[in-house]
Design a protein around this motif. Sequence first.
Motif, PDB file in Angstrom:
ATOM      1  N   ASN A  23      87.300  15.398 -64.127  1.00  0.00           N
ATOM      2  CA  ASN A  23      86.255  15.971 -64.980  1.00  0.00           C
ATOM      3  C   ASN A  23      85.839  17.374 -64.574  1.00  0.00           C
ATOM      4  O   ASN A  23      85.261  18.089 -65.401  1.00  0.00           O
ATOM      5  CB  ASN A  23      85.019  15.070 -64.987  1.00  0.00           C
ATOM      6  N   ILE A  24      86.073  17.767 -63.328  1.00  0.00           N
ATOM      7  CA  ILE A  24      85.527  19.045 -62.858  1.00  0.00           C
ATOM      8  C   ILE A  24      86.590  20.104 -62.603  1.00  0.00           C
ATOM      9  O   ILE A  24      86.250  21.235 -62.277  1.00  0.00           O
ATOM     10  CB  ILE A  24      84.680  18.847 -61.584  1.00  0.00           C
ATOM     11  N   LYS A  25      87.864  19.787 -62.752  1.00  0.00           N
ATOM     12  CA  LYS A  25      88.912  20.776 -62.495  1.00  0.00           C
ATOM     13  C   LYS A  25      88.796  21.942 -63.471  1.00  0.00           C
ATOM     14  O   LYS A  25      88.654  21.752 -64.671  1.00  0.00           O
ATOM     15  CB  LYS A  25      90.295  20.144 -62.636  1.00  0.00           C
ATOM     16  N   GLY A  26      88.834  23.164 -62.923  1.00  0.00           N
ATOM     17  CA  GLY A  26      88.806  24.364 -63.749  1.00  0.00           C
ATOM     18  C   GLY A  26      87.438  24.774 -64.242  1.00  0.00           C
ATOM     19  O   GLY A  26      87.302  25.772 -64.937  1.00  0.00           O
ATOM     20  N   ASP A  48      78.541  24.282 -63.262  1.00  0.00           N
ATOM     21  CA  ASP A  48      78.775  23.219 -64.244  1.00  0.00           C
ATOM     22  C   ASP A  48      79.331  21.966 -63.577  1.00  0.00           C
ATOM     23  O   ASP A  48      78.958  20.837 -63.923  1.00  0.00           O
ATOM     24  CB  ASP A  48      79.754  23.691 -65.318  1.00  0.00           C
ATOM     25  N   ALA A  49      80.236  22.158 -62.623  1.00  0.00           N
ATOM     26  CA  ALA A  49      80.833  21.019 -61.924  1.00  0.00           C
ATOM     27  C   ALA A  49      79.778  20.228 -61.164  1.00  0.00           C
ATOM     28  O   ALA A  49      79.790  18.992 -61.182  1.00  0.00           O
ATOM     29  CB  ALA A  49      81.922  21.507 -60.974  1.00  0.00           C
ATOM     30  N   LEU A  50      78.844  20.926 -60.513  1.00  0.00           N
ATOM     31  CA  LEU A  50      77.784  20.234 -59.779  1.00  0.00           C
ATOM     32  C   LEU A  50      76.873  19.451 -60.727  1.00  0.00           C
ATOM     33  O   LEU A  50      76.435  18.347 -60.405  1.00  0.00           O
ATOM     34  CB  LEU A  50      76.974  21.233 -58.955  1.00  0.00           C
ATOM     35  N   ASN A  51      76.598  20.016 -61.913  1.00  0.00           N
ATOM     36  CA  ASN A  51      75.779  19.288 -62.892  1.00  0.00           C
ATOM     37  C   ASN A  51      76.495  18.055 -63.412  1.00  0.00           C
ATOM     38  O   ASN A  51      75.878  17.003 -63.599  1.00  0.00           O
ATOM     39  CB  ASN A  51      75.400  20.205 -64.056  1.00  0.00           C
ATOM     40  N   LEU A  83      78.736  16.296 -61.800  1.00  0.00           N
ATOM     41  CA  LEU A  83      78.747  15.302 -60.724  1.00  0.00           C
ATOM     42  C   LEU A  83      77.373  14.680 -60.509  1.00  0.00           C
ATOM     43  O   LEU A  83      77.262  13.489 -60.182  1.00  0.00           O
ATOM     44  CB  LEU A  83      79.242  15.940 -59.425  1.00  0.00           C
ATOM     45  N   LYS A  84      76.335  15.488 -60.713  1.00  0.00           N
ATOM     46  CA  LYS A  84      74.973  14.991 -60.504  1.00  0.00           C
ATOM     47  C   LYS A  84      74.628  13.859 -61.472  1.00  0.00           C
ATOM     48  O   LYS A  84      73.925  12.917 -61.118  1.00  0.00           O
ATOM     49  CB  LYS A  84      73.992  16.148 -60.688  1.00  0.00           C
ATOM     50  N   PHE A  85      75.162  13.941 -62.706  1.00  0.00           N
ATOM     51  CA  PHE A  85      74.817  12.951 -63.726  1.00  0.00           C
ATOM     52  C   PHE A  85      75.941  11.950 -63.987  1.00  0.00           C
ATOM     53  O   PHE A  85      75.908  11.249 -64.991  1.00  0.00           O
ATOM     54  CB  PHE A  85      74.429  13.665 -65.027  1.00  0.00           C
ATOM     55  N   LYS A 118      79.970   6.211 -57.371  1.00  0.00           N
ATOM     56  CA  LYS A 118      79.863   6.516 -55.941  1.00  0.00           C
ATOM     57  C   LYS A 118      80.704   7.736 -55.590  1.00  0.00           C
ATOM     58  O   LYS A 118      80.297   8.590 -54.797  1.00  0.00           O
ATOM     59  CB  LYS A 118      80.329   5.307 -55.132  1.00  0.00           C
ATOM     60  N   SER A 119      81.869   7.847 -56.196  1.00  0.00           N
ATOM     61  CA  SER A 119      82.770   8.941 -55.862  1.00  0.00           C
ATOM     62  C   SER A 119      82.218  10.297 -56.307  1.00  0.00           C
ATOM     63  O   SER A 119      82.586  11.324 -55.743  1.00  0.00           O
ATOM     64  CB  SER A 119      84.147   8.703 -56.476  1.00  0.00           C
ATOM     65  N   ALA A 120      81.329  10.335 -57.289  1.00  0.00           N
ATOM     66  CA  ALA A 120      80.738  11.596 -57.726  1.00  0.00           C
ATOM     67  C   ALA A 120      79.902  12.212 -56.609  1.00  0.00           C
ATOM     68  O   ALA A 120      79.935  13.428 -56.392  1.00  0.00           O
ATOM     69  CB  ALA A 120      79.887  11.380 -58.968  1.00  0.00           C
TER      70      ALA A 120
END
Length: 110
Positions: free
Chosen positions: A23-26, A31-34, A36-38, A42-44
């Motif tokens: 989901n966060i590649k590129g 944006d990636a941190l947001n 992952l935050k939501f 567990k892996s997030a």
Amino acid sequence: MEAKAIAKYLRVSPRKVRLVAENIKGKPVEDALNILKFTPKKSAQLISKVLYSAIANAGQIPGCDVDALVVGNVMVNEGPSWKRIMPRAMGRAYRIHKRTSHITVIVKEK
């Protein structure tokens, strides 16, 4: 310029981590941190820790703009499996594999 961070021997299956990592590649780091935050997995949380570490490593490079970083690549490799035994009926025993992961996050400048 690029910086990377590695977390090894994390007690979660690599297959489960790859679902979140895709989901966060590129994406830009903010944006990636947001994302992952939501993400309710567990892996997030584990990936976000590694991402924060990669951002901090990039901040140590002279001339690197931390605000312009992009998640370049997220690699999830399989670590060693813990072998455990589960007792079964009639004196048998089944082997249980508790899998571990190695997560590598690479951040780059745009």
